[in-house]
Every structure is written in C-alpha cells, then in structure tokens.
Design a protein around this motif. Structure first.
Motif, PDB file in Angstrom:
ATOM      1  N   THR A 110       0.829  -1.208   0.000  1.00  6.05           N
ATOM      2  CA  THR A 110       0.000   0.000   0.000  1.00  6.05           C
ATOM      3  C   THR A 110       0.861   1.254   0.000  1.00  6.05           C
ATOM      4  O   THR A 110       0.565   2.230  -0.694  1.00  6.05           O
ATOM      5  N   LEU A 111       1.942   1.230   0.768  1.00  5.52           N
ATOM      6  CA  LEU A 111       2.848   2.373   0.791  1.00  5.52           C
ATOM      7  C   LEU A 111       3.475   2.591  -0.582  1.00  5.52           C
ATOM      8  O   LEU A 111       3.639   3.732  -1.028  1.00  5.52           O
ATOM      9  N   GLY A 112       3.838   1.504  -1.272  1.00  3.13           N
ATOM     10  CA  GLY A 112       4.409   1.631  -2.611  1.00  3.13           C
ATOM     11  C   GLY A 112       3.476   2.342  -3.564  1.00  3.13           C
ATOM     12  O   GLY A 112       3.895   3.205  -4.344  1.00  3.13           O
ATOM     13  N   ARG A 113       2.191   2.021  -3.492  1.00  2.00           N
ATOM     14  CA  ARG A 113       1.210   2.692  -4.351  1.00  2.00           C
ATOM     15  C   ARG A 113       1.104   4.173  -4.001  1.00  2.00           C
ATOM     16  O   ARG A 113       1.012   5.028  -4.885  1.00  2.00           O
ATOM     17  N   ALA A 114       1.144   4.479  -2.711  1.00  2.00           N
ATOM     18  CA  ALA A 114       1.059   5.878  -2.286  1.00  2.00           C
ATOM     19  C   ALA A 114       2.268   6.670  -2.763  1.00  2.00           C
ATOM     20  O   ALA A 114       2.135   7.811  -3.218  1.00  2.00           O
ATOM     21  N   VAL A 115       3.451   6.077  -2.671  1.00  2.00           N
ATOM     22  CA  VAL A 115       4.671   6.756  -3.090  1.00  2.00           C
ATOM     23  C   VAL A 115       4.633   7.052  -4.581  1.00  2.00           C
ATOM     24  O   VAL A 115       4.926   8.171  -5.020  1.00  2.00           O
ATOM     25  N   VAL A 116       4.282   6.043  -5.388  1.00  2.00           N
ATOM     26  CA  VAL A 116       4.228   6.235  -6.840  1.00  2.00           C
ATOM     27  C   VAL A 116       3.170   7.275  -7.207  1.00  2.00           C
ATOM     28  O   VAL A 116       3.385   8.136  -8.066  1.00  2.00           O
ATOM     29  N   LYS A 117       2.053   7.221  -6.545  1.00  2.00           N
ATOM     30  CA  LYS A 117       0.980   8.179  -6.830  1.00  2.00           C
ATOM     31  C   LYS A 117       1.437   9.606  -6.510  1.00  2.00           C
ATOM     32  O   LYS A 117       1.260  10.530  -7.302  1.00  2.00           O
ATOM     33  N   MET A 118       2.057   9.778  -5.355  1.00  2.00           N
ATOM     34  CA  MET A 118       2.520  11.099  -4.939  1.00  2.00           C
ATOM     35  C   MET A 118       3.590  11.628  -5.884  1.00  2.00           C
ATOM     36  O   MET A 118       3.569  12.806  -6.267  1.00  2.00           O
ATOM     37  N   CYS A 119       4.515  10.768  -6.276  1.00  6.06           N
ATOM     38  CA  CYS A 119       5.656  11.212  -7.077  1.00  6.06           C
ATOM     39  C   CYS A 119       5.320  11.368  -8.549  1.00  6.06           C
ATOM     40  O   CYS A 119       6.167  11.803  -9.338  1.00  6.06           O
TER      41      CYS A 119
END
Length: 408
Positions: free
Chosen positions: A385-394
């Motif tokens: 879930t954190l990986g998805r958040a990071v990619v989305k943010m960046c």
C-alpha cells in the motif's frame, strides 16, 4: 519530508512518498495551490487522472478492496501504464508521442537543471540505479533521501526545495549534495526533478530490502519510474510559497495527503507510516525521539507501536507543542505526534495543542484503527500500500510530454 508530519517520503517517502496520473481539463491542488491544464498537451498529471487510472485497473475511489487485497497489490507498472495511457515499455523505452512543450521562461541567471539533453534510456537508468544502490549501502542516508523526495513533491515534484523553510531544515546538506554532487553526472539524461524522485525511490527500496519480516523473508518492492518531470525555473532560487502541514496538528496532514495527492484513506495511513524511517531531532523540529526501533528500515514497527504501546502526552518545550511518549516492552523510549496518534485514537486538540485525553487509555479508537491493526500484523500489506502511495505522490507532477517515458 519533514517526517514529523508525513514521511517523504512523504513518500516519492513520505510519502511514502505521497505526495508523489484522458484529455480533459482538470484542476489539481498540489502544495502550491490549484494548477489548471489539459493532460496530454502540457503534461500536468492531475488527481482526476490518477483516480480514473486506478479505477481502470480495479483500485481506487469507488472500488472495493483494502490493503492486502489482490487488486491493491497489482504490479505498479500496470498502474503507470494506465496512467501514461500507453503500452508497456520495451527493453529500451520509446518516448511518448506528443508535441513538445515550451517551458516557462527562466528568470535570473540561467541554471543547468537537466531539462535539456538526450532521452533517458533503459541502459542509462540501470546505471543510475546501480550507482544509487551503492550510495544507499550507507543506510544512514535512507531516511533523509526518502524525506527529501517527499518534500520535493509537496512542491510539485519539480526537484527544488526552499531551504529557508523550517520544514526543510534537516535537509540542507543532503539536498545540496544531491544537486551539486550526485546529479551533475546525469544532467544530460534526465532532469533534476526526475533525479530527486529516482533517488527517493532507490532510498525507499533500500529501506524495504532491509526488512526481513515479509511472508517470503526479505521484503522487496517494484517502483516503476516515469521520466520527464520539469524542474523549477531556478533551483538556486526556488519558489517560496510551498506550505507544509505540521505534525502537531492532528487533522491537517491527513487532509493534505488525501486532497492534495488523491490518496485513499489506506494510502494516507500507509504514507504516514513512513515515519518508520528516521527520528525527530530537537535541533530540527523541536520534537525528540524515534517513532519506532528500526529508523533505517521500512517496516511496520510504527503501526505495532501505535497499536500496542500505552502513550502519554508530553509538552515538548523546544517545539512549543505536545508529543506522545511511550516505552516499548524492551524498555526503549519512542514518540509519536498528534498526526500519528490520530490514526489509532480519536481526540480533539485545543488552542494550546493539548489533546482531549492525556493518555491513550482514555482515548476511544479512531475509524482508521482497523487499518493500523492490519498493517501492524502484515509487512506485506503495509509495504504494498505504501508503494502505491509513493508512486501516486511522485507522479503528481508537471511532465514534459515529449520526454515522458515509463520504465519497468
């Protein structure tokens, strides 16, 4: 990111990351306020595009499923392929078609920030990643570079930081090293904005790989990279109007992440979990202590601490605000801020920054406590879930569509 309120991470953290996206016009609020544009023409990646892309692969607003759900854990490359509205990249990525965009005029002295040069290739990207992998073998660098990537993206992922802002106080040395020492070797291949995000990705991956508590043993994460971000006009004189939420404010960080970057509630919780990296320093933020016992590892220790430690409110004189202090079973002292504790417990904060319950024993559980518990029980659920958040943010950024490429 000042890890006292997010991670990034922040998250590309953190967000994780966060905050890190049809041809329709949309308005997106990212740190500096609303920006308006037509996707595919000026390259601005909007929140609506992110939501649409996530729905098309079975994840996102209006789609059932939570952390650990198979649809949540799909390969992030597929997400970005939809985001870029293109087929999977070949071994050597081909540039996305589209009319080149004339950048905004640069004011002041010209600065070589890498917005011009040759197209990035898969081979060169592999070289950069390998160099960064060696760089992050010094694990003390991991927290600051994840934080820096997130802070850059709060300003629009433009590679620039206002070092006079107190929220960036702990990043001055690291940002200058990235800008003046690490990046110049590669400036003909990608922008400073791209390099800042890529370095955050590689730091994040190194922190994940240091975690041996996943179902298969050592944890891992795939963060596909999209190039083509525009750097701000002059990194030596960056915009000064970026506003960071404060960790002693219980509500604003979560609202900021969800509204500014289009994160789901689960993603918002996961991105705040990037506080697992690093610690608060009195001489930087006024707060003091680590969030958990593994400050160089991306793991679920933050959530285990939130869920299982008894916390007491404490006034931190240097910060002029309250933090929560706790002691682990091993006798180690750790801390949380209001922005962290509100994920597990429900309380209000008065004008003196005092929470309505002095200890967590007196606080009812928050609606997000189920997510906290789920992440506390599973590194896999948290990291995916954190990986998805990071990619989305960046990827909430201003892209040059002529140079935009997706790499696996």
């Amino acid at each position: 990111m000042n890890l006292r309120y997010l991670s990034g991470v922040a998250i590309c953290l953190l967000a994780i990351f966060i905050s890190a996206t049809s041809g329709q016009s949309d308005t997106t609020t990212v740190g500096r306020g609303p920006r308006r544009g037509t996707a595919g023409r000026n390259g601005w990646v909007g929140r609506q595009q992110l939501d649409d892309a996530l729905r098309r692969i079975g994840v996102g607003p209006g789609v059932s499923g939570g952390a650990g759900n198979p649809s949540e854990r799909r390969n992030l490359t597929e997400f970005l392929q939809v985001l870029n509205n293109r087929r999977p990249a070949p071994a050597t990525a081909a540039p996305v078609t589209g009319a080149p965009v004339t950048p905004e005029p640069v004011t002041g002295a010209p600065v070589d920030n890498g917005n011009a040069g040759t197209q990035l290739t898969a081979e060169t990207l592999a070289e950069i990643r390998q160099e960064l992998e060696v760089f992050f073998q010094d694990t003390s660098r991991i927290p600051k570079y994840v934080q820096m990537g997130f802070h850059v993206c709060v300003g629009g992922c433009d590679g620039c930081l206002n070092l006079a802002d107190d929220s960036n106080k702990g990043l001055v040395v690291h940002y200058n090293h990235l800008k003046d020492n690490l990046f110049p070797k590669w400036r003909n291949h990608l922008s400073l904005a791209d390099y800042a995000v890529l370095s955050a990705y590689e730091a994040f991956k190194a922190g994940v790989q240091a975690n041996t508590g996943c179902d298969g043993g050592q944890c891992s994460i795939d963060l596909p990279f999209t190039s083509g971000r525009r750097t701000c006009a002059n990194p030596e004189s960056p915009p000064t109007n970026t506003v960071f939420p404060k960790g002693h404010d219980a509500a604003s960080p979560r609202t900021f992440l969800q509204q500014g970057f289009g994160l789901t509630e689960n993603e918002m919780v996961a991105l705040l979990g990037s506080h697992s990296l690093g610690r608060a320093h009195v001489d930087v933020s006024g707060f003091n202590g680590p969030w958990d016992l593994t400050p160089r590892v991306v793991d679920n220790g933050y959530f285990s601490a939130l869920a299982r430690v008894e916390w007491t409110q404490h006034f931190q004189e240097e910060a002029g605000a309250n933090q929560w202090n706790g002691t682990t079973l091993s006798g180690s002292n750790i801390m949380m801020l209001h922005a962290d504790m509100i994920l597990q417990h429900r309380f209000t904060v008065d004008s003196n920054n005092v929470a309505s319950c002095p200890t967590t024993v007196d606080c009812p559980l928050a609606t997000t406590s189920d997510t906290v518990q789920r992440f506390a029980q599973s590194n896999d659920a948290f990291i995916s879930t954190l990986g998805r958040a990071v990619v989305k943010m960046c990827n909430t950024a201003n892209f040059d569509t002529a140079r935009r490429q997706l790499f696996n």
